[in-house]
Design an enzyme around this catalytic site. Structure first.
Site, PDB file in Angstrom:
ATOM      1  N   SER A 150      70.565 -29.573  66.121  1.00  0.00           N
ATOM      2  CA  SER A 150      70.190 -30.170  64.825  1.00  0.00           C
ATOM      3  C   SER A 150      69.035 -31.121  65.091  1.00  0.00           C
ATOM      4  O   SER A 150      68.813 -31.522  66.238  1.00  0.00           O
ATOM      5  CB  SER A 150      71.394 -30.964  64.285  1.00  0.00           C
ATOM      6  OG  SER A 150      71.004 -31.815  63.226  1.00  0.00           O
ATOM      7  N   TYR A 158      78.585 -36.768  65.161  1.00  0.00           N
ATOM      8  CA  TYR A 158      77.673 -35.624  65.011  1.00  0.00           C
ATOM      9  C   TYR A 158      76.414 -35.818  65.868  1.00  0.00           C
ATOM     10  O   TYR A 158      76.001 -34.914  66.607  1.00  0.00           O
ATOM     11  CB  TYR A 158      77.320 -35.477  63.529  1.00  0.00           C
ATOM     12  CG  TYR A 158      76.595 -34.204  63.160  1.00  0.00           C
ATOM     13  CD1 TYR A 158      77.304 -33.034  62.880  1.00  0.00           C
ATOM     14  CD2 TYR A 158      75.207 -34.161  63.076  1.00  0.00           C
ATOM     15  CE1 TYR A 158      76.644 -31.873  62.520  1.00  0.00           C
ATOM     16  CE2 TYR A 158      74.548 -33.005  62.720  1.00  0.00           C
ATOM     17  CZ  TYR A 158      75.265 -31.859  62.439  1.00  0.00           C
ATOM     18  OH  TYR A 158      74.605 -30.703  62.083  1.00  0.00           O
TER      19      TYR A 158
HETATM   20  P1  NAD Z   1      79.002 -24.082  57.436  1.00  0.00           P
HETATM   21  O1  NAD Z   1      80.086 -25.037  57.074  1.00  0.00           O
HETATM   22  O2  NAD Z   1      78.377 -23.231  56.400  1.00  0.00           O
HETATM   23  O3  NAD Z   1      79.496 -23.117  58.616  1.00  0.00           O
HETATM   24  C1  NAD Z   1      80.235 -23.588  59.707  1.00  0.00           C
HETATM   25  C2  NAD Z   1      80.901 -22.421  60.386  1.00  0.00           C
HETATM   26  O4  NAD Z   1      81.682 -22.904  61.485  1.00  0.00           O
HETATM   27  C3  NAD Z   1      81.894 -21.682  59.461  1.00  0.00           C
HETATM   28  O5  NAD Z   1      81.863 -20.306  59.750  1.00  0.00           O
HETATM   29  C4  NAD Z   1      83.226 -22.286  59.852  1.00  0.00           C
HETATM   30  O6  NAD Z   1      84.336 -21.444  59.562  1.00  0.00           O
HETATM   31  C5  NAD Z   1      83.018 -22.433  61.335  1.00  0.00           C
HETATM   32  N1  NAD Z   1      83.954 -23.380  61.945  1.00  0.00           N
HETATM   33  C6  NAD Z   1      84.197 -24.661  61.620  1.00  0.00           C
HETATM   34  N2  NAD Z   1      85.160 -25.167  62.418  1.00  0.00           N
HETATM   35  C7  NAD Z   1      85.518 -24.170  63.272  1.00  0.00           C
HETATM   36  C8  NAD Z   1      86.451 -24.064  64.333  1.00  0.00           C
HETATM   37  N3  NAD Z   1      87.248 -25.091  64.680  1.00  0.00           N
HETATM   38  N4  NAD Z   1      86.551 -22.880  64.983  1.00  0.00           N
HETATM   39  C9  NAD Z   1      85.794 -21.819  64.624  1.00  0.00           C
HETATM   40  N5  NAD Z   1      84.884 -21.866  63.632  1.00  0.00           N
HETATM   41  C10 NAD Z   1      84.758 -23.027  62.975  1.00  0.00           C
HETATM   42  O7  NAD Z   1      77.912 -24.998  58.173  1.00  0.00           O
HETATM   43  P2  NAD Z   1      76.411 -24.701  58.639  1.00  0.00           P
HETATM   44  O8  NAD Z   1      75.567 -25.694  57.940  1.00  0.00           O
HETATM   45  O9  NAD Z   1      76.083 -23.276  58.597  1.00  0.00           O
HETATM   46  O10 NAD Z   1      76.526 -25.197  60.149  1.00  0.00           O
HETATM   47  C11 NAD Z   1      76.363 -24.334  61.260  1.00  0.00           C
HETATM   48  C12 NAD Z   1      75.794 -25.143  62.417  1.00  0.00           C
HETATM   49  O11 NAD Z   1      74.498 -25.604  62.060  1.00  0.00           O
HETATM   50  C13 NAD Z   1      76.623 -26.371  62.777  1.00  0.00           C
HETATM   51  O12 NAD Z   1      76.672 -26.521  64.175  1.00  0.00           O
HETATM   52  C14 NAD Z   1      75.826 -27.496  62.150  1.00  0.00           C
HETATM   53  O13 NAD Z   1      76.031 -28.708  62.799  1.00  0.00           O
HETATM   54  C15 NAD Z   1      74.411 -26.983  62.333  1.00  0.00           C
HETATM   55  N6  NAD Z   1      73.416 -27.604  61.459  1.00  0.00           N
HETATM   56  C16 NAD Z   1      73.518 -27.520  60.105  1.00  0.00           C
HETATM   57  C17 NAD Z   1      72.540 -28.118  59.322  1.00  0.00           C
HETATM   58  C18 NAD Z   1      72.561 -28.056  57.825  1.00  0.00           C
HETATM   59  O14 NAD Z   1      71.731 -28.739  57.202  1.00  0.00           O
HETATM   60  N7  NAD Z   1      73.418 -27.274  57.207  1.00  0.00           N
HETATM   61  C19 NAD Z   1      71.479 -28.807  59.926  1.00  0.00           C
HETATM   62  C20 NAD Z   1      71.421 -28.865  61.302  1.00  0.00           C
HETATM   63  C21 NAD Z   1      72.393 -28.263  62.065  1.00  0.00           C
END
Ligand code: NAD
Length: 256
Positions: free
Chosen positions: A138, A151
């Site tokens: 991130s 985080y």
């Molecule tokens: P999201 O909530 O849409 O997806 C998260 C995924 O992780 C889902 O499939 C969920 O079921 C799975 N998950 C959560 N806990 C779990 C566990 N204990 N075991 C197995 N699976 C699990 O979120 P996202 O925004 O797509 O996030 C994905 C990644 O991207 C994360 O690592 C997040 O930190 C990172 N990220 C997101 C953003 C943003 O703005 N959305 C920005 C930077 C980084």
């Protein structure tokens, strides 16, 4: 480009993970999916690219389940060629109010899971002489924001782990890199939009504009499709000597 390869994407039932799984499937890779919630819908979206799709429901906070998932992927498709460590959660609170249980869960799911999956997947990649490990970190792996102690700590850790993994395999065909998104409008961020709208008594659209305006000069969300394209680049021949980078796709967030 990735026909015959197998990609395992953790947390691929939603958001960025699903976007990356689809982008890799579009290049012909078979996909092992993981994550909670609806499985059939996301699985069908990936299978629509005409590749084989499997699913393992490992809880990424449990090392033994992560190891079982890597074994399962190898049993299904031969081995894991591409590992995308993506699963993640968020909790927003000042340190003095931060629930210990949330801290432990975020460190386990957002950081330690990447170590456990990498540890289990690496030997087969090393034997094959080719592999790609892509860690979804991130912008919070590069800079901090208040109220995100767990985080930010986990994501800085992921960037560190990325560099060490890259260095330990630098003379091999196995590369490791991190993707550092800014705001992406997934369920993880929608929760933060909802919280802002409720606290300030403003509309959803106003809350989104405020969120972007605070951090992201482009005033645009990055999309899972754009992040998927970056993952495909890391897997391409042009990515052969890209090792240990933390590549932000963030509308200028970190340039400030
Ligand atoms: P999201 O909530 O849409 O997806 C998260 C995924 O992780 C889902 O499939 C969920 O079921 C799975 N998950 C959560 N806990 C779990 C566990 N204990 N075991 C197995 N699976 C699990 O979120 P996202 O925004 O797509 O996030 C994905 C990644 O991207 C994360 O690592 C997040 O930190 C990172 N990220 C997101 C953003 C943003 O703005 N959305 C920005 C930077 C980084």
């Amino acid at each position: 480009m990735l026909k015959g390869k197998t990609a395992l994407v953790t947390g691929s039932t939603s958001g960025i993970g699903l976007g990356i799984a689809k982008a890799l499937a579009a290049q012909g890779a078979n996909i092992v999916m993981n994550g909670f919630g609806d499985v059939d819908g996301p699985k069908a979206e990936v299978a629509a690219f005409g590749v084989k799709v499997a699913y393992h429901g490992a809880d990424m906070s449990k090392p033994a389940e992560i190891e079982a998932m890597i074994t399962y992927a190898a049993e299904q498709f031969g081995r894991v060629d591409i590992l995308v460590n993506n699963a993640g959660i968020q909790h927003v609170a000042r340190i003095e109010n931060f629930p210990i249980e949330r801290w432990d869960a975020i460190i386990a799911i957002n950081l330690s899971s990447a170590f456990h999956a990498t540890r289990a997947a690496l030997p087969a990649m090393q034997t094959a002489g080719w592999g790609r490990i892509i860690n979804v970190a991130s912008v919070h792996g590069l800079v901090a924001s208040a109220e995100k102690s767990a985080y930010v700590t986990a994501k800085h850790g992921v960037v560190g782990l990325t560099k060490v993994t890259a260095l330990e395999n630098a003379t091999t065909g196995v590369t490791c890199n991190a993707i550092c998104p800014g705001w992406v409008l997934t369920p993880l961020v929608q929760k933060q939009v909802d919280a802002k709208a409720a606290t300030l008594g403003i509309s959803n659209d106003e809350a989104k504009k405020l969120l972007l305006g605070e951090k992201e000069p482009s005033l645009q969300f990055t999309t899972p499709e754009e992040l998927g394209a970056l993952a495909v680049f890391f897997c391409s021949p042009a990515g052969n000597n890209v090792r240990g980078v933390a590549w932000n796709m963030d509308g200028g967030w970190v340039a400030q």
